[in-house]
Enzyme design. Structure first.
Site, PDB file in Angstrom:
ATOM      1  N   ASP A  52      49.414  28.464  33.555  1.00  0.00           N
ATOM      2  CA  ASP A  52      49.783  29.776  34.087  1.00  0.00           C
ATOM      3  C   ASP A  52      50.651  30.553  33.106  1.00  0.00           C
ATOM      4  OD1 ASP A  52      48.481  29.499  36.544  1.00  0.00           O
ATOM      5  OD2 ASP A  52      50.172  28.407  37.404  1.00  0.00           O
ATOM      6  N   TYR A 111      51.915  16.190  32.613  1.00  0.00           N
ATOM      7  CA  TYR A 111      52.826  17.333  32.515  1.00  0.00           C
ATOM      8  C   TYR A 111      54.263  16.841  32.536  1.00  0.00           C
ATOM      9  CZ  TYR A 111      49.104  20.745  33.459  1.00  0.00           C
ATOM     10  OH  TYR A 111      47.978  21.525  33.386  1.00  0.00           O
TER      11      TYR A 111
END
EC number: 5.4.99.12
Length: 278
Positions: A52, A111
């Site tokens: 994002d 992540y």
């Protein structure tokens, strides 16, 4: 056509995410423009994950097809030359088989989320961490996080605009460790829902500062309702860490500002943090 696999590092600030779009610059667009300057042919760059706006990467993997063999070293150097001065770098390149696909061949994605947990705000890391001034206990967060590990319906941690066909995902690992003034949340799975990591981090932060218990976290998961979980953590602290493909093993964690401390080791004990908190 010759296919190349790229490992890409970038600072997501100032970009509207990975995927090319009309309302602003993106990482994919910048890589495709650099590739065009290399070969003179419009080339599509495919990524392993669509980060994002504001999200960073240390090990995003992408692939592209070029009209002839340039050599991996030449591809890497040329792309980096055409990307400068943008905060995007191709840190590795390799020629791969034509059936390799950065997204569909991936077996696992990892992540890392960085929380700066101190009273003083960030200076050099502004835009690269989530600053939380109130004291948080990483050990309690880590214990509660294990509720989320495994195969679950993650509707409570899914963005409203998520396009995944199913909210069911298998979370292979979720660990929380303290590294100096930072709290790192490490998440590993084959794939994630839109905003899943940031929503899990935002909820775990409520556990870390004592406002939530592990039982409430479990109840939020079982509710399968986004409103039952905590807030979405900002994009600043999220890093796409690495991608694992068939035949590869996960890279060992390294202690450092952007990597995890080895599991079981705490660079700064919670008790010490509490005593020194001013």
């Amino acid at each position: 056509m010759v296919r190349y696999r790229l490992t890409v590092e970038y600072d997501g600030r100032g970009y509207c995410g990975w995927q090319r779009q009309d309302n602003g610059p993106t990482i994919q667009q910048s890589l495709e423009e650099a590739a065009f300057r290399l070969c003179g042919v419009a080339t599509r760059v495919h990524g392993s994950g669509r980060t994002d706006s504001g999200v960073h990467a240390l090990g995003q993997v992408a692939h592209l097809d070029l009209p002839r063999a340039y050599g991996a070293a030449t591809v890497m150097k040329a792309l980096n030359a055409h990307l400068r001065p943008q905060p995007i770098a191709v840190i590795d390149a390799a020629e791969v088989a034509e059936d390799f696909h950065a997204r569909f061949s991936a077996e696992e994605r990892s992540y890392r989320y960085r929380i700066l947990n101190r009273i003083a705000p960030p200076t050099l890391d502004q835009g690269r961490v989530w600053w939380v001034a109130r004291p948080m206990e990483a050990a309690i967060m880590d214990e509660a996080a294990q509720v989320l590990v495994g195969r679950h319906d993650f509707s409570s941690f899914r963005a409203a605009e998520c396009q995944a066909d199913s909210p069911v995902k298998t979370l292979s690992e979720l660990r929380v460790t303290r590294v100096g003034d930072e709290i790192h949340v490490f998440a590993r799975a084959r794939s994630f829902l839109h905003h899943q990591v940031r929503n899990m981090v935002g909820t775990l932060a409520l556990v870390g500062d004592g406002r939530w218990t592990a039982d409430r976290l479990r109840a939020a998961l079982e509710a399968c309702d986004r409103s039952a979980a905590g807030p979405t953590a900002p994009p600043d602290g999220l890093y796409f860490l690495r991608v694992r493909f068939p035949g590869e093993t996960a890279a060992p964690a390294k202690a450092g500002p952007l990597e995890a401390a080895p599991l079981g080791e705490a660079p700064l004990k919670e008790a010490t943090l509490k005593e020194d908190w001013r």
